[in-house]
Design an enzyme around this catalytic site. Structure first.
Site, PDB file in Angstrom:
ATOM      1  N   ASP A   2      -2.645  -4.785   0.321  1.00 49.49           N
ATOM      2  CA  ASP A   2      -2.204  -6.108   0.765  1.00 49.49           C
ATOM      3  C   ASP A   2      -2.892  -6.578   2.041  1.00 49.49           C
ATOM      4  O   ASP A   2      -3.232  -7.760   2.177  1.00 49.49           O
ATOM      5  CB  ASP A   2      -0.685  -6.169   0.912  1.00 49.49           C
ATOM      6  CG  ASP A   2      -0.102  -5.050   1.758  1.00 49.49           C
ATOM      7  OD1 ASP A   2      -0.856  -4.234   2.339  1.00 49.49           O
ATOM      8  OD2 ASP A   2       1.145  -4.961   1.836  1.00 49.49           O
TER       9      ASP A   2
ATOM     10  N   MET B 262       0.813  -1.212   0.000  1.00 48.57           N
ATOM     11  CA  MET B 262       0.000   0.000   0.000  1.00 48.57           C
ATOM     12  C   MET B 262       0.852   1.270   0.000  1.00 48.57           C
ATOM     13  O   MET B 262       2.058   1.234   0.258  1.00 48.57           O
ATOM     14  CB  MET B 262      -0.924   0.004   1.220  1.00 48.57           C
ATOM     15  CG  MET B 262      -1.944  -1.125   1.227  1.00 48.57           C
ATOM     16  SD  MET B 262      -2.988  -1.126   2.693  1.00 48.57           S
ATOM     17  CE  MET B 262      -3.974   0.355   2.417  1.00 48.57           C
ATOM     18  N   HIS B 263       0.199   2.386  -0.292  1.00 49.09           N
ATOM     19  CA  HIS B 263       0.712   3.745  -0.069  1.00 49.09           C
ATOM     20  C   HIS B 263       1.796   4.219  -1.038  1.00 49.09           C
ATOM     21  O   HIS B 263       2.083   5.412  -1.091  1.00 49.09           O
ATOM     22  CB  HIS B 263       1.262   3.915   1.356  1.00 49.09           C
ATOM     23  CG  HIS B 263       0.407   3.368   2.437  1.00 49.09           C
ATOM     24  ND1 HIS B 263      -0.883   3.814   2.664  1.00 49.09           N
ATOM     25  CD2 HIS B 263       0.645   2.413   3.370  1.00 49.09           C
ATOM     26  CE1 HIS B 263      -1.387   3.153   3.694  1.00 49.09           C
ATOM     27  NE2 HIS B 263      -0.496   2.300   4.131  1.00 49.09           N
TER      28      HIS B 263
END
Length: 495
Positions: free
Chosen positions: A239, A80-81
């Site tokens: 995830d 992520m991110h």
């Protein structure tokens, strides 16, 4: 012939590809590693071309010996991110700035203290953390203005893979929740947040539920992969949400603990809710609902670091062999697992790893044990925040590479004081991605019905009352260490 589905786990160090049949049986797996770049202390970035290479080379290998014409759907769970920026020709502008990158302390401070935590929470249900995408966009605007001016599309790692496969700029709600750009409650981009960052909605991908089909595989890509051009690609998930789907943590009141490179406690819900102190993230879930999540940046990676870099060994079971049950809760050595700073619940990019309590009789296994316990104690910090919100967690699923250690599972069960369930098929985000593809292709009506059909608990690790009691005292001591070091951490980072 049984239809086949591909699940992709686009991780931080590797892409793991799964070939799954409609009954949830894993037919084959392939793992393709790729490098990480640490150009400065606390920085972490990656070349998106390496992800594409891993997937494009991995899928034909995955299908070796199988009929690729039977592949009907693909779903990806991804780290992520990470900030992936494309220019007007859809070319990657710069290396992706990853979830565990700590360069944005200044931007996080600006967002939380000048824009204000209360306003951020009202707009996005969350406050700024260094790992989130929005502070990285601000960092680019301030430090790489020429690159910032070229941005035509802002994406997340797994969305870039979906783009390569389909040509569609897409993102799902669970992954978008971690950008600090999504109005999580109303599931739309926050116009006010975009304005604060100096970007527009035209630069953002189209939003989907995780199980929705975003498109089909482009013909030229399909030929290279050896799959049909009408194979469907679903939006996929971050995830942690994908891993939660893979362990059956969907709907109301489920809990999943992921012990991977990072560590998370994931609490699913069918209603939207926010931690008023913003220590836990309030995100959308891949099942169409929501979840609260606490995330620590260094979990299983702490054990890998200590064994690989300090002890110069990769035989992790051997290092844990002498840590017997009678030693649990009696270790005098403590470890703060903040090797990359920390997110939940302390939100401190300056925090660092610390060993405390060594004496002349401290042994090698005492320090290994301290690392395992330090990660469990830090995870409990988020667990305690959830309990303070009135959330009852009677048990949890556990997954991730670290959960393959029987000792570590036992430590976690006793530090948290709850039973930990291990599912029969534990393949993390990749399996959740394949399940989302099944739902998108119509094999199951919903994510919940898919989980009911495919996820089965294989074993349970239960806490021992005596060990749990010993860990209560140790946890109280652990909680005093970070506050005592916090000011010094800030001084060290300035040097």
């Amino acid at each position: 012939m049984a239809l086949l589905y591909i699940g992709i786990d686009l991780g931080t160090s590797a892409a793991k590809l799964l070939l799954v049949d409609g009954q949830g049986h894993i037919q084959n797996t392939v793992t393709k590693e790729y490098p990480l770049e640490f150009p400065k202390p606390g920085w972490s970035q990656q070349n998106p071309a390496d992800w594409v290479k891993a997937v494009m080379e991995g899928i034909p290998e995955l299908l070796n010996g199988f009929d690729g014409r039977l592949v009907t759907g693909i779903g990806c769970g991804g780290q992520m991110h990470g900030l992936v920026v494309l220019d007007e020709n859809d070319q990657v502008i710069r290396p992706a700035i990853l979830w565990n990158d700590g360069r944005t302390a200044k931007q996080v401070d600006y967002l939380n203290n000048e824009i204000g935590r209360e306003k951020l929470s009202a707009l996005t249900a969350n406050i700024a953390f260094a790992g989130f995408t929005a502070p990285k966009i601000l960092w680019m605007r301030e430090n790489e203005p020429e690159n910032f001016a070229r941005i035509a599309k802002i994406m997340l790692p797994k969305d870039y893979i979906n783009y390569v496969l389909t040509g569609v700029h897409c993102c799902d709600y669970s992954d978008a929740s971690g950008m600090l750009l999504l109005d999580v409650k109303n599931k739309c981009w926050s116009e006010e947040m975009l304005a604060i960052l100096g970007i527009s909605e035209t630069q953002m991908p189209k939003l989907f539920e995780s199980f929705q089909v975003v498109g089909t595989v482009k013909p030229e890509i399909a030929r290279k992969l050896g799959i049909p051009a009408d194979a469907k690609v679903v939006a996929g998930a971050g995830d942690n949400a994908a891993a939660a789907v893979g362990t059956g943590v969907v709907g109301k009141g489920g809990c999943n603990i992921s012990l991977g490179t990072s560590g998370t406690i994931f609490i699913s819900s069918d209603t939207f809710g926010v931690d008023p102190n913003n220590a836990l993230h309030a995100f959308a879930h891949a099942d169409g609902g929501w979840h609260l999540m606490g995330c620590m940046l260094s979990a299983a990676s702490c054990n890998k670091w200590f064994c690989d870099e300090i002890l110069k060994t990769t035989d992790y079971p051997a290092e844990q062999a002498n840590i017997t049950l009678d030693k649990l809760g009696r270790n005098r050595v403590f470890f703060l697992p903040y090797l990359m700073g920390e997110r939940s619940p302390i939100n401190d990019t300056s925090a660092r790893g610390v060993f405390l309590g060594m004496t002349m009789d401290t042994a090698r296994e005492d320090m290994v044990q301290a690392v395992l316990e330090g990660v469990a104690f830090a995870m409990r910090d988020s667990f305690e925040v959830a309990k303070s919100l009135g959330i009852h967690i009677p048990a949890a699923k556990i997954c991730g590479g670290g959960s393959k250690s029987p000792l570590w599972k036992t430590i976690f069960a006793n530090v948290l004081g709850i039973p930990l369930e291990i599912v029969k098929t534990e393949q993390g985000p990749g399996y959740g991605g394949a399940m989302l593809a099944m739902v998108g292709c119509g094999a199951y009506e919903s994510v919940a019905s898919c989980a009911d059909a495919l996820v089965e608990v294989a074993s349970t690790v239960r806490p021992d009352p005596e060990i749990t009691a010993r860990y209560e005292e140790k946890y109280r001591q652990f909680r005093k260490i970070y506050p005592a070091c916090r000011e010094l951490f800030g001084e060290l980072v300035k040097e």
